[in-house]
Structures are given as structure tokens and as C-alpha cells.
Enzyme design. Structure first.
Site, PDB file in Angstrom:
ATOM      1  N   GLY A 197     -10.550  59.204 -98.863  1.00  0.00           N
ATOM      2  CA  GLY A 197     -10.781  59.836 -97.661  1.00  0.00           C
ATOM      3  C   GLY A 197      -9.865  60.329 -96.779  1.00  0.00           C
ATOM      4  O   GLY A 197     -10.123  60.611 -95.450  1.00  0.00           O
TER       5      GLY A 197
ATOM      6  N   ASP B 168     -10.049  69.954 -94.053  1.00  0.00           N
ATOM      7  CA  ASP B 168      -8.819  69.155 -94.588  1.00  0.00           C
ATOM      8  C   ASP B 168      -7.465  70.065 -95.022  1.00  0.00           C
ATOM      9  O   ASP B 168      -6.532  69.552 -94.692  1.00  0.00           O
ATOM     10  CB  ASP B 168      -9.183  68.374 -95.752  1.00  0.00           C
ATOM     11  CG  ASP B 168     -10.563  67.546 -95.742  1.00  0.00           C
ATOM     12  OD1 ASP B 168     -10.972  67.355 -94.463  1.00  0.00           O
ATOM     13  OD2 ASP B 168     -11.219  67.196 -96.854  1.00  0.00           O
TER      14      ASP B 168
HETATM   15  C1  GLA Z   1     -14.415  66.247 -96.769  1.00  0.00           C
HETATM   16  C2  GLA Z   1     -14.427  67.658 -96.890  1.00  0.00           C
HETATM   17  C3  GLA Z   1     -14.388  68.520 -95.605  1.00  0.00           C
HETATM   18  C4  GLA Z   1     -15.291  67.864 -94.401  1.00  0.00           C
HETATM   19  C5  GLA Z   1     -15.475  66.610 -94.543  1.00  0.00           C
HETATM   20  C6  GLA Z   1     -16.459  65.864 -93.735  1.00  0.00           C
HETATM   21  O1  GLA Z   1     -13.439  65.516 -96.304  1.00  0.00           O
HETATM   22  O2  GLA Z   1     -13.413  68.314 -97.691  1.00  0.00           O
HETATM   23  O3  GLA Z   1     -14.341  69.754 -95.692  1.00  0.00           O
HETATM   24  O4  GLA Z   1     -16.406  68.341 -94.829  1.00  0.00           O
HETATM   25  O5  GLA Z   1     -15.611  65.823 -95.788  1.00  0.00           O
HETATM   26  O6  GLA Z   1     -16.199  66.055 -92.387  1.00  0.00           O
END
Ligand code: GLA
Length: 395
Positions: A125, A179
Site C-alpha cells: 500500500g 501514486d
Molecule cells: C491506489 C491507486 C491510486 C488511488 C489509491 C486510492 O493506490 O493506485 O490511484 O486510487 O489507490 O486513493
């Protein structure tokens, strides 16, 4: 692994000398607030961490991409002239997806030898995949520019878009841009305020949290079905948007809809579950703006309250947590010195982030760790990471 060790390891695999081995890196991210809003054209507030992906790289004069990682048995040899043939790979698909995206944008993929070293936990995460994608994009794009004699800095927003494109078009994950953007554009000690409708207008906000630390807690839960649940959430928000557009035809995404407009029209959404998902997105967008205001005023306690509200909404309305994340958050909030705690990233496992008074961090790690293990049956991991720079060549 240090840079010197990584270069040695590279030569062990690929031979030759260390002299022409280059190092590229891109970090993971922690999102402070604005979760599951990016693919709705909403606001996000992430920062790059210092853990990330390092690539030791050397150009070759053929069209073969050779790839290994320091922690995996896999070895991939891909033909750059058939870049779309490798979607089935379980390791190497992010990188080749990035190559495919760069090609679409006119870059020429050069043959190369690559050794990947991740200092970030996989699937935890913290955007280990975005770190791989952006680091790979920088490597391939730099080599392409050198081949063509282009002597300009890379367009880092384009690098981020190539990373996202790899996930969307090559790997089948409909992720948003947060991200990859944070990995590419991060700046030491700054948080990125991004309106996902207008990437060029991003702002770097200095993070002033005197006396407080961001503590990242990892559930160490193996994520299963996370990608399909993620795509399902995204589809639900699109369903809600289509219904709201009956009354708000100019809205192209949920990010275009204000809290007041949503309140006045939410009856148009037929399915309760969809209304619930959209409520999260619209309210979360509002919380991001309030967080920036609070931080500007130096009101860290208000920021903490907004973080908690975001976490509760992700648990109750968006339903992307689970027992492990809920346990970490509940235990974190019991600690005197925690001012806010919530899951960060996609959810369904992965990490939480907590804002903790500096003098309480040690106690936090000890007590939350003990309680988590007693309830869940295996330990959590904790990181007190700094906010670092975005992707670059390490010189
Ligand atoms: C993942 C995805 C992002 C975003 C997050 C939730 O990390 O890659 O683009 O949507 O979840 O905020």
C-alpha cells in the site's frame, strides 16, 4: 542494499565493469488525505517517502531488455520490437507496460540490462508498483533521449502518466494518477496538493508539523482480490456520476460536483451502495481542502480530526478496510499522542498512516504492535519515514 553493493551485484549478473552502470530511483508514497478520489477527478494530498525502487542499468546495442531483481528468482528477456507480447508476465509486466506507453509517445526503447532493487515492501500500500513504473520510465526515457541526442530534462508528469498507462492498459488495473504522480513529482519535506483534473497546476506544500511524526503501520496482510475490488469501486463511482449528470450535465467527473450540488441531487442515484460510495468521494474532496486550510493555520489537531473522518468514511462508506486495517487504526487512536490515524492507499490490506506526537512514537510502536499481534495473530511493521524527493538519476 547500498548503491555500491547494487553495482557489484549488477556486475555479478551481467558482467563487464561497474563504470558504465547507472542508477535510477523513484520512491513510494504515503497519502495524507484524499483517498479514492483521484480517479474521480478529485483532490489528493500525497508525499513521496524515501523508500523506493532503485534500478542499476546499462545500455546495450541491441533491442533486448534484460531484467532481474535482487530479491526474486525471475529473469526476463524481452524484445523491444514486440513490446506488447509480455502482458502475461507476473514480474516484468509493469516495466514492459511502461515501455509500451513510452513508445506510444515517441520514445525509442533501447536494449538494456537492468537490475531492480526495492527498499519498499511489495504490495504494502505504499505504491511499490508506481515506484517500479516511474523508475523504469526514467531509465528508458533517459536512454531514448541520449540515443536521439535530446538534451532536455524529462517531463516528469509524462513519466507519471506512462506509469499509470502501464497499469491501465497493460496490467488491467484502472488506477488513478496519484501514486505515479507522487513518485515522479515528490519533493523533500513537501506534500503535493493535486487537483486530478489539472495535473500541471499541482502545488508543493511545505509540511510543517513541528513535534509530530508520520508513522506508517503495515498490516502485512497479503492482499487478495484487491485489484478486482478496486475496479469495482471505480465502476460504482462512474455509475453514480452518470445518474447525477441527469441534473448536472456539465459535470465531467465527481470532482466537478460540489457538496451542495450533491446534497440537492443525490436522490437521483438509485442504488444505496452507489450513493454511499459517491458520498465518500464528495465529502473526502471537501476534507482535503479543509486539511490544507488547517495546516496553513498550523492547526494540526483539526488536521488530525479530518484524517480520522477520512478513515471512518473509508471504513463505513467506501468499505475498503477490513479487520487488519481497522485493528491498526483502532489501536493507534487509543495511544495518547496520536492525533489522527487512517488507512492510506487503496486499502484491502496494506498500510495505515498516523500522526503521532514525537515523544509518543516509541510507545505507539510498542503498544499498537503488541495489540495487533494479539488480535490478528501475526505482527505488523512500522516505519517512521522521511518525506523524500521524487524520481531521479542517482549521480
Ligand atoms: C491506489 C491507486 C491510486 C488511488 C489509491 C486510492 O493506490 O493506485 O490511484 O486510487 O489507490 O486513493
Amino acid at each position: 542494499m547500498t548503491i555500491a553493493e547494487l553495482k557489484k551485484e549488477f556486475v555479478k549478473y551481467y558482467g563487464g565493469s561497474e563504470d558504465d552502470v547507472r542508477i535510477f530511483m523513484s520512491p513510494g508514497r504515503v497519502n495524507l488525505i484524499g483517498e479514492h478520489t483521484d480517479y474521480c477527478g478529485g483532490f489528493v494530498f500525497p508525499a513521496a517517502i524515501t523508500m523506493g525502487t532503485y534500478i542499476a542499468a546499462r545500455k546495450t546495442d541491441d533491442k533486448i531488455i534484460k531484467m532481474r531483481a535482487t530479491d526474486l528468482p525471475d529473469y526476463v528477456e524481452a524484445d523491444a520490437t514486440r513490446i506488447n507480447d509480455y502482458k502475461h508476465l507476473s514480474w516484468g509486466n509493469y516495466q514492459l507496460g511502461v515501455a509500451a506507453e513510452l513508445e506510444k509517445r515517441g520514445y525509442e526503447i533501447v536494449g538494456c540490462e537492468l537490475l531492480f532493487d526495492d527498499t519498499i515492501p511489495h504490495g504494502g500500500g505504499l505504491s511499490s508498483s508506481a515506484a517500479i513504473e516511474v523508475a523504469t520510465a526514467i531509465t528508458f526515457a533517459t536512454f531514448s533521449n541520449e540515443l536521439k541526442g535530446i538534451d532536455e530534462p524529462l517531463d516528469m508528469i509524462e513519466m507519471a502518466l506512462c506509469g499509470q498507462g502501464a497499469e491501465n492498459n497493460y496490467c488491467g488495473v484502472n488506477c488513478g494518477i496519484m501514486d505515479q504522480f507522487a513518485s515522479a513529482m515528490g519533493k523533500k519535506d513537501h506534500v503535493i496538493f493535486l487537483d486530478c483534473r489539472k495535473l500541471e497546476d499541482y502545488k508543493l506544500v511545505p509540511l510543517k508539523m513541528d513535534g509530530y511524526k508520520i508513522v506508517i503501520s503495515n498490516t502485512n496482510k497479503k492482499r487478495s482480490l484487491a485489484d478486482s475490488k478496486y475496479n469495482e469501486r471505480r465502476a460504482e463511482t462512474e455509475e453514480g456520476l452518470a445518474e447525477l449528470q441527469q441534473a448536472l450535465p456539465n459535470a465531467t467527473c465527481l470532482g466537478d460536483i460540489s457538496l451542495a450540488e450533491f446534497e440537492a441531487n443525490k436522490h437521483l442515484i438509485k442504488r444505496d451502495i452507489v450513493r454511499q460510495r459517491v458520498t465518500h468521494v464528495i465529502e473526502e474532496d471537501d476534507r482535503v481542502l479543509k486539511s490544507i486550510e488547517a495546516l496553513e493555520k498550523g492547526d494540526i489537531l483539526e488536521f488530525g480530526r479530518l484524517i480520522n473522518a477520512s478513515g471512518d468514511s473509508l471504513r463505513d462508506l467506501y468499505e475498503v478496510t477490513g479487520k487488519e486495517l481497522d485493528t491498526l487504526v483502532a489501536e493507534a487512536r487509543k495511544i495518547d499522542g496520536t492525533i489522527g490515524s487512517r488507512m492510506t492507499g487503496a486499502g484491502f490490506g496494506g498500510c495505515t498512516m498516523s500522526i503521532v506526537r514525537e515523544d509518543a512514537v516509541e510507545k505507539f510502536i510498542e503498544e499498537v504492535g503488541k495489540a495487533y499481534e494479539a488480535i490478528i495473530g501475526y505482527p505488523a511493521s512500522f516505519y517512521v519515514d522521511d518525506i523524500g524527493d521524487g524520481g531521479h538519476e542517482v549521480k
